[in-house]
Write an enzyme that holds these catalytic residues in place. Sequence first.
Site, PDB file in Angstrom:
ATOM      1  N   HIS A 262       1.628  -3.655   9.316  1.00 17.53           N
ATOM      2  CA  HIS A 262       3.052  -3.560   9.002  1.00 17.53           C
ATOM      3  C   HIS A 262       3.796  -2.900  10.154  1.00 17.53           C
ATOM      4  O   HIS A 262       3.191  -2.223  11.006  1.00 17.53           O
ATOM      5  CB  HIS A 262       3.277  -2.739   7.725  1.00 17.53           C
ATOM      6  CG  HIS A 262       2.747  -3.386   6.482  1.00 17.53           C
ATOM      7  ND1 HIS A 262       3.462  -4.338   5.779  1.00 17.53           N
ATOM      8  CD2 HIS A 262       1.579  -3.210   5.815  1.00 17.53           C
ATOM      9  CE1 HIS A 262       2.742  -4.715   4.730  1.00 17.53           C
ATOM     10  NE2 HIS A 262       1.602  -4.047   4.737  1.00 17.53           N
TER      11      HIS A 262
ATOM     12  N   HIS B 268       0.828  -1.206   0.000  1.00 19.50           N
ATOM     13  CA  HIS B 268       0.000   0.000   0.000  1.00 19.50           C
ATOM     14  C   HIS B 268       0.864   1.259   0.000  1.00 19.50           C
ATOM     15  O   HIS B 268       0.541   2.255  -0.672  1.00 19.50           O
ATOM     16  CB  HIS B 268      -0.927   0.004   1.218  1.00 19.50           C
ATOM     17  CG  HIS B 268      -2.104  -0.914   1.081  1.00 19.50           C
ATOM     18  ND1 HIS B 268      -1.980  -2.286   1.088  1.00 19.50           N
ATOM     19  CD2 HIS B 268      -3.436  -0.647   0.929  1.00 19.50           C
ATOM     20  CE1 HIS B 268      -3.182  -2.834   0.954  1.00 19.50           C
ATOM     21  NE2 HIS B 268      -4.078  -1.865   0.853  1.00 19.50           N
TER      22      HIS B 268
END
Length: 286
Positions: free
Chosen positions: A249, A207
Amino acid sequence: MPSPKAKTPGRSGGSPVLGSTNGRYDFMSLTKPMNRSSPSHLVQRQGSDPTTARLRASESPTRRRGSSSSTGSASGQGLPEEDGIRLNPSLLRVALSSLLAIDLWLSKRLGVCACEDSSWGSVRPLMKLIEISGHGIPWLAGTAYCLFKSDSAAGQEVMLNLLMGLLLDLVLVAIVKAVVRRRRPAHNRMDMFATFSVDRYSFPSGHATRAAMCGRFLLAHLVLAAPLRVLVLLWAGLVGLSRVLLGRHNVTDVMFGFWMGHCQYNLVEMLWLSPQTLQWLLGQLV
């Protein structure tokens, strides 16, 4: 008068060893132990060439002990040095270990939307909406739709290269994830939208790479007003921040993803395709 030679005692109880001296033979008693280090004993023991036996006998035992002790001391001196190398890690390794520990600690502290019962669990639906806005499937579908609906050659050229950049992003991120194989944070919930096999790995954030590349692409090739340009930058930053807040993440995954997306945009600019180039490629394939 008997001869003096006849009165020499021990003829039957000895054996000649070294020959005669002044007409007399020297004898050695059988009951006396023979010197083991004498050259004559080595000759009898080896049963080989006398010259080789004398060369071996002339070698001093102290020299042999000295050479072996010097070899042992040299090897003994090398062992502490090797042990010191193992026990003293390099400064770079210590720095990387410290950076990794700080990264894990900070990522866990910032994962305030990882679950519904987290401290910021009420904001989780909004973060998931931002997550979907940076997903690859909506961007690929939207770019392909704009490409086929565009009437101008300039618009088709821009959408074509954006589509190429999105496909390049998917391939490069998948390769890096498959090579690094870093697991996602332990506090992450695998409830993402449309995941693939490599999405179980964390490094880098796809992303973040997509947000950085698309953000730079839109700012460079679309005529946008100042408020819209601010919104594009704000959107890219929120996409990266949502990855950490949702626990998807670590911080370093997002930071590396932004840098990788920046480099991907430069690569797209280098491989820029014109409509004529696309028609030529289609003609070669057909």
